[in-house]
Design a protein around this motif. Structure first.
Motif, mmCIF file in Angstrom:
data_model
loop_
_atom_site.group_PDB
_atom_site.id
_atom_site.type_symbol
_atom_site.label_atom_id
_atom_site.label_comp_id
_atom_site.label_asym_id
_atom_site.label_seq_id
_atom_site.Cartn_x
_atom_site.Cartn_y
_atom_site.Cartn_z
ATOM 1 N N THR A 43 0.843 -1.197 0.000
ATOM 2 C CA THR A 43 0.000 0.000 0.000
ATOM 3 C C THR A 43 0.878 1.247 0.000
ATOM 4 N N LEU A 44 0.273 2.403 -0.243
ATOM 5 C CA LEU A 44 1.027 3.653 -0.188
ATOM 6 C C LEU A 44 1.633 3.841 1.202
ATOM 7 N N ALA A 45 0.849 3.584 2.234
ATOM 8 C CA ALA A 45 1.363 3.736 3.599
ATOM 9 C C ALA A 45 2.575 2.840 3.823
ATOM 10 N N ARG A 46 2.520 1.632 3.325
ATOM 11 C CA ARG A 46 3.636 0.699 3.517
ATOM 12 C C ARG A 46 4.858 1.120 2.717
ATOM 13 N N ILE A 47 4.646 1.585 1.512
ATOM 14 C CA ILE A 47 5.781 1.956 0.669
ATOM 15 C C ILE A 47 6.459 3.239 1.150
ATOM 16 N N LEU A 48 5.731 4.053 1.906
ATOM 17 C CA LEU A 48 6.322 5.274 2.458
ATOM 18 C C LEU A 48 7.099 5.020 3.746
ATOM 19 N N GLU A 49 7.006 3.802 4.296
ATOM 20 C CA GLU A 49 7.813 3.460 5.467
ATOM 21 C C GLU A 49 9.277 3.384 5.049
ATOM 22 N N PRO A 50 10.182 3.540 6.008
ATOM 23 C CA PRO A 50 11.606 3.422 5.658
ATOM 24 C C PRO A 50 11.903 2.065 5.005
ATOM 25 N N PHE A 51 12.776 2.088 4.021
ATOM 26 C CA PHE A 51 13.164 0.862 3.325
ATOM 27 C C PHE A 51 14.661 0.918 3.047
ATOM 28 N N PRO A 52 15.272 -0.237 2.749
ATOM 29 C CA PRO A 52 16.713 -0.248 2.461
ATOM 30 C C PRO A 52 17.040 0.628 1.253
ATOM 31 N N ILE A 53 18.112 1.349 1.338
ATOM 32 C CA ILE A 53 18.525 2.212 0.229
ATOM 33 C C ILE A 53 19.221 1.403 -0.865
ATOM 34 N N GLU A 54 19.960 0.382 -0.459
ATOM 35 C CA GLU A 54 20.671 -0.450 -1.435
ATOM 36 C C GLU A 54 19.676 -1.261 -2.257
ATOM 37 N N TRP A 55 19.799 -1.159 -3.578
ATOM 38 C CA TRP A 55 18.881 -1.886 -4.447
ATOM 39 C C TRP A 55 18.905 -3.384 -4.177
ATOM 40 N N ALA A 56 20.065 -3.933 -3.882
ATOM 41 C CA ALA A 56 20.181 -5.379 -3.645
ATOM 42 C C ALA A 56 19.330 -5.827 -2.460
ATOM 43 N N ASP A 57 19.023 -4.923 -1.556
ATOM 44 C CA ASP A 57 18.242 -5.248 -0.363
ATOM 45 C C ASP A 57 16.752 -4.974 -0.530
ATOM 46 N N GLN A 58 16.348 -4.449 -1.688
ATOM 47 C CA GLN A 58 14.944 -4.118 -1.933
ATOM 48 C C GLN A 58 14.284 -5.234 -2.741
ATOM 49 N N SER A 59 13.169 -5.737 -2.213
ATOM 50 C CA SER A 59 12.436 -6.776 -2.912
ATOM 51 C C SER A 59 11.043 -6.894 -2.320
ATOM 52 N N PHE A 60 10.023 -6.931 -3.164
ATOM 53 C CA PHE A 60 8.668 -7.155 -2.678
ATOM 54 C C PHE A 60 8.570 -8.539 -2.045
ATOM 55 N N ASP A 61 9.134 -9.540 -2.719
ATOM 56 C CA ASP A 61 9.025 -10.912 -2.228
ATOM 57 C C ASP A 61 9.656 -11.066 -0.848
ATOM 58 N N ALA A 62 10.818 -10.502 -0.653
ATOM 59 C CA ALA A 62 11.499 -10.597 0.639
ATOM 60 C C ALA A 62 10.697 -9.867 1.727
ATOM 61 N N ALA A 63 10.144 -8.721 1.399
ATOM 62 C CA ALA A 63 9.367 -7.957 2.378
ATOM 63 C C ALA A 63 8.114 -8.704 2.789
ATOM 64 N N VAL A 64 7.432 -9.287 1.830
ATOM 65 C CA VAL A 64 6.210 -10.029 2.132
ATOM 66 C C VAL A 64 6.561 -11.274 2.947
ATOM 67 N N ALA A 65 7.640 -11.940 2.592
ATOM 68 C CA ALA A 65 8.049 -13.164 3.286
ATOM 69 C C ALA A 65 8.378 -12.889 4.753
ATOM 70 N N ARG A 66 9.037 -11.774 5.010
ATOM 71 C CA ARG A 66 9.394 -11.459 6.410
ATOM 72 C C ARG A 66 8.380 -10.527 7.054
ATOM 73 N N ASN A 67 7.263 -10.249 6.321
ATOM 74 C CA ASN A 67 6.167 -9.418 6.827
ATOM 75 C C ASN A 67 6.684 -8.072 7.317
ATOM 76 N N SER A 68 7.535 -7.463 6.535
ATOM 77 C CA SER A 68 8.100 -6.174 6.907
ATOM 78 C C SER A 68 8.269 -5.322 5.668
ATOM 79 N N ARG A 69 9.029 -4.253 5.831
ATOM 80 C CA ARG A 69 9.285 -3.345 4.708
ATOM 81 C C ARG A 69 10.155 -4.030 3.673
ATOM 82 N N PHE A 70 10.158 -3.502 2.467
ATOM 83 C CA PHE A 70 11.035 -4.057 1.441
ATOM 84 C C PHE A 70 12.303 -3.309 1.433
#
Length: 70
Positions: A43-70
């Motif tokens: 959601t917009l609210a979720r995507i506006l939460e802090p997330f990793p700056i490094e591209w290698a650490d950004q992933s929708f699948d990883a975020a959903v799997a760990r139930n946290s930010r991407f």
């Protein structure tokens, strides 16, 4: 400055900062969102939460799997 941009857009500087962070998303994530393929859990609210700056650490699948930010 961020304060000037926020004032011009009529939003709070803190919100402008969160919006500007979206420019750090990977091209793959941006493309997925623009194509509408991100899934209901991103959601917009979720995507506006802090997330990793490094591209290698950004992933929708990883975020959903760990139930946290991407």
């Amino acid at each position: 400055t961020i304060a000037e941009l926020a004032a011009h857009e009529g939003i709070a500087p803190s919100y402008m900062t969160r919006l500007l962070r979206l420019t750090l998303l990977t091209p793959e994530i941006v493309r997925t969102i623009l194509d509408g393929r991100q899934g209901a859990e991103i959601t917009l609210a979720r995507i506006l939460e802090p997330f990793p700056i490094e591209w290698a650490d950004q992933s929708f699948d990883a975020a959903v799997a760990r139930n946290s930010r991407f």
